[in-house]
Write an enzyme that holds these catalytic residues in place. Structure first.
Site, PDB file in Angstrom:
ATOM      1  N   ASN A  10      27.928 -13.161 -48.837  1.00 27.42           N
ATOM      2  CA  ASN A  10      29.373 -13.377 -48.756  1.00 27.42           C
ATOM      3  C   ASN A  10      29.860 -13.793 -50.145  1.00 27.42           C
ATOM      4  O   ASN A  10      29.678 -14.938 -50.543  1.00 27.42           O
ATOM      5  CB  ASN A  10      29.658 -14.477 -47.717  1.00 27.42           C
ATOM      6  CG  ASN A  10      31.116 -14.879 -47.676  1.00 27.42           C
ATOM      7  OD1 ASN A  10      31.974 -14.198 -48.235  1.00 27.42           O
ATOM      8  ND2 ASN A  10      31.404 -15.993 -47.009  1.00 27.42           N
ATOM      9  N   LYS A  12      32.797 -14.176 -51.162  1.00 21.15           N
ATOM     10  CA  LYS A  12      34.068 -14.941 -51.145  1.00 21.15           C
ATOM     11  C   LYS A  12      35.023 -14.342 -52.185  1.00 21.15           C
ATOM     12  O   LYS A  12      34.976 -13.149 -52.438  1.00 21.15           O
ATOM     13  CB  LYS A  12      33.790 -16.421 -51.348  1.00 21.15           C
ATOM     14  CG  LYS A  12      32.735 -16.931 -50.370  1.00 21.15           C
ATOM     15  CD  LYS A  12      32.615 -18.413 -50.312  1.00 21.15           C
ATOM     16  CE  LYS A  12      31.533 -18.782 -49.296  1.00 21.15           C
ATOM     17  NZ  LYS A  12      31.415 -20.204 -49.089  1.00 21.15           N
ATOM     18  N   HIS A 100      35.249 -17.319 -40.563  1.00 18.21           N
ATOM     19  CA  HIS A 100      34.582 -18.191 -41.538  1.00 18.21           C
ATOM     20  C   HIS A 100      35.334 -19.524 -41.592  1.00 18.21           C
ATOM     21  O   HIS A 100      36.561 -19.563 -41.472  1.00 18.21           O
ATOM     22  CB  HIS A 100      34.560 -17.519 -42.913  1.00 18.21           C
ATOM     23  CG  HIS A 100      33.687 -18.242 -43.880  1.00 18.21           C
ATOM     24  ND1 HIS A 100      34.086 -19.386 -44.516  1.00 18.21           N
ATOM     25  CD2 HIS A 100      32.407 -18.004 -44.281  1.00 18.21           C
ATOM     26  CE1 HIS A 100      33.098 -19.823 -45.283  1.00 18.21           C
ATOM     27  NE2 HIS A 100      32.069 -19.005 -45.162  1.00 18.21           N
ATOM     28  N   GLU A 102      36.194 -21.310 -43.945  1.00 17.07           N
ATOM     29  CA  GLU A 102      37.261 -21.383 -44.962  1.00 17.07           C
ATOM     30  C   GLU A 102      38.532 -20.737 -44.426  1.00 17.07           C
ATOM     31  O   GLU A 102      39.640 -21.184 -44.718  1.00 17.07           O
ATOM     32  CB  GLU A 102      36.784 -20.716 -46.262  1.00 17.07           C
ATOM     33  CG  GLU A 102      35.785 -21.613 -46.987  1.00 17.07           C
ATOM     34  CD  GLU A 102      34.746 -20.885 -47.819  1.00 17.07           C
ATOM     35  OE1 GLU A 102      34.921 -19.690 -48.131  1.00 17.07           O
ATOM     36  OE2 GLU A 102      33.721 -21.523 -48.153  1.00 17.07           O
ATOM     37  N   GLU A 172      27.184 -21.902 -39.442  1.00 22.77           N
ATOM     38  CA  GLU A 172      27.402 -22.452 -40.776  1.00 22.77           C
ATOM     39  C   GLU A 172      28.025 -23.845 -40.669  1.00 22.77           C
ATOM     40  O   GLU A 172      29.249 -23.969 -40.549  1.00 22.77           O
ATOM     41  CB  GLU A 172      28.352 -21.549 -41.567  1.00 22.77           C
ATOM     42  CG  GLU A 172      27.829 -20.143 -41.756  1.00 22.77           C
ATOM     43  CD  GLU A 172      28.464 -19.479 -42.973  1.00 22.77           C
ATOM     44  OE1 GLU A 172      27.700 -19.019 -43.825  1.00 22.77           O
ATOM     45  OE2 GLU A 172      29.690 -19.452 -43.092  1.00 22.77           O
ATOM     46  N   GLY A 178      28.390 -24.549 -49.636  1.00 23.97           N
ATOM     47  CA  GLY A 178      28.721 -24.723 -51.048  1.00 23.97           C
ATOM     48  C   GLY A 178      28.493 -26.137 -51.559  1.00 23.97           C
ATOM     49  O   GLY A 178      28.945 -26.495 -52.640  1.00 23.97           O
ATOM     50  N   SER A 218      24.433 -23.194 -48.095  1.00 18.06           N
ATOM     51  CA  SER A 218      23.520 -23.528 -49.192  1.00 18.06           C
ATOM     52  C   SER A 218      22.109 -22.977 -48.989  1.00 18.06           C
ATOM     53  O   SER A 218      21.120 -23.617 -49.368  1.00 18.06           O
ATOM     54  CB  SER A 218      23.479 -25.043 -49.431  1.00 18.06           C
ATOM     55  OG  SER A 218      24.766 -25.515 -49.772  1.00 18.06           O
TER      56      SER A 218
END
Ligand code: PGA
Length: 256
Positions: A10, A12, A100, A102, A172, A178, A218
């Site tokens: 991904n 992003k 996701h 985000e 996730e 991250g 991560s």
């Protein structure tokens, strides 16, 4: 039932077209063609990079596919700024990430939106990579399994078993994305196993046994082996480590 692992990068909001072509070429150069038999690999670049990335992968006959990071559920019309399923399909995408964290946190995406996107994708014979995961507050509260399994139920509400079967769920934990702070293999396994039980409950054992459940947050060359050893983790959704060809290749190799 043996599930074929899936490693999805991904990207992003990273890589202009020229950067994307260079990175894809590097990945392609190091990708052994016979790995296709042991692992499925997807690259999920920003929309504008999809066509150039797919062109490189297709030309090089890598077997690596492309998927979008998001998609809108309507087919076409007055939805300024949105991209539809037919658009990503024609570009060569086989799937899209949906839900996701985000998107949920920064763009207000709801469980209902995620469900509409899963439906739109599966109606077009594509699959969804459905992201679920809890915040640190939810983990500390001790309600992670309830929260994540409710996200899974909502995502698949009203989706026919034959359409759900090809979908993928990516667990996730938000606190691991991250941050360099990975869930331990045992923490990830506990939630991935609960996701599989939820799928069995929604559909049947066969569907649950066949569905791939990924871990994301991560994942890197140092922790990938221990995560993949877990019986309910079938691969990874990889952010930061997919932006570097050699680390992405190392993660793919861990599945061979
Ligand atoms: P990360 O991102 O690997 O950089 O933590 C994973 C993701 O958000 O999909």
């Amino acid at each position: 039932m043996a599930r074929k692992p899936l490693m999805a990068g991904n990207w992003k909001m990273n890589n202009t077209i020229s950067e994307a072509v260079v990175l894809t070429q590097e990945i392609s150069n190091h990708f052994e063609r016979d790995w296709d038999e042991s692992v499925d690999v997807l690259i999920c670049p920003p929309y504008v990079d999809l066509k150039p990335v797919w062109t490189v992968l297709d030309f090089d006959k890598t077997g690596i596919g492309v998927a979008a990071q998001n998609v809108y559920w309507e087919q076409k019309g007055a939805y300024t700024g949105e991209i539809s399923v037919p658009m990503i399909k024609e570009i060569g995408c086989v799937a899209s990430i949906v839900g996701h964290s985000e998107r949920r946190e920064l763009f207000g995406e709801t469980n209902e939106d995620v469900n509409r996107k899963v439906k739109a994708l599966t109606d077009a014979d594509m699959f969804a990579i459905v992201c679920v995961g809890e915040s640190l507050a939810i983990r500390d509260e001790g309600t992670t399994l309830d929260y994540v399994c409710a996200q899974v139920r909502a995502a698949f509400a009203g989706i026919d078993v034959f359409k759900a079967r090809d979908c993928v769920v990516a667990y996730e934990p938000i606190w691991a994305i991250g941050t360099g702070r990975t869930a331990t293999p045992e923490q990830a396994e506990e939630v991935c196993a609960a996701i599989r039980t939820t799928i069995a409950d929604l559909y049947d054992e066969d569907t649950a046994e066949g569905m791939r459940v990924l871990y994301g947050g991560s994942m890197n060359p140092g922790n990938v082996a221990a995560l993949l050893e877990m019986p309910n983790i079938d691969g990874g959704l990889i952010g930061g480590a997919s932006l570097d060809a050699s680390s992405f290749i190392t993660l793919i190799e861990a599945c061979i």
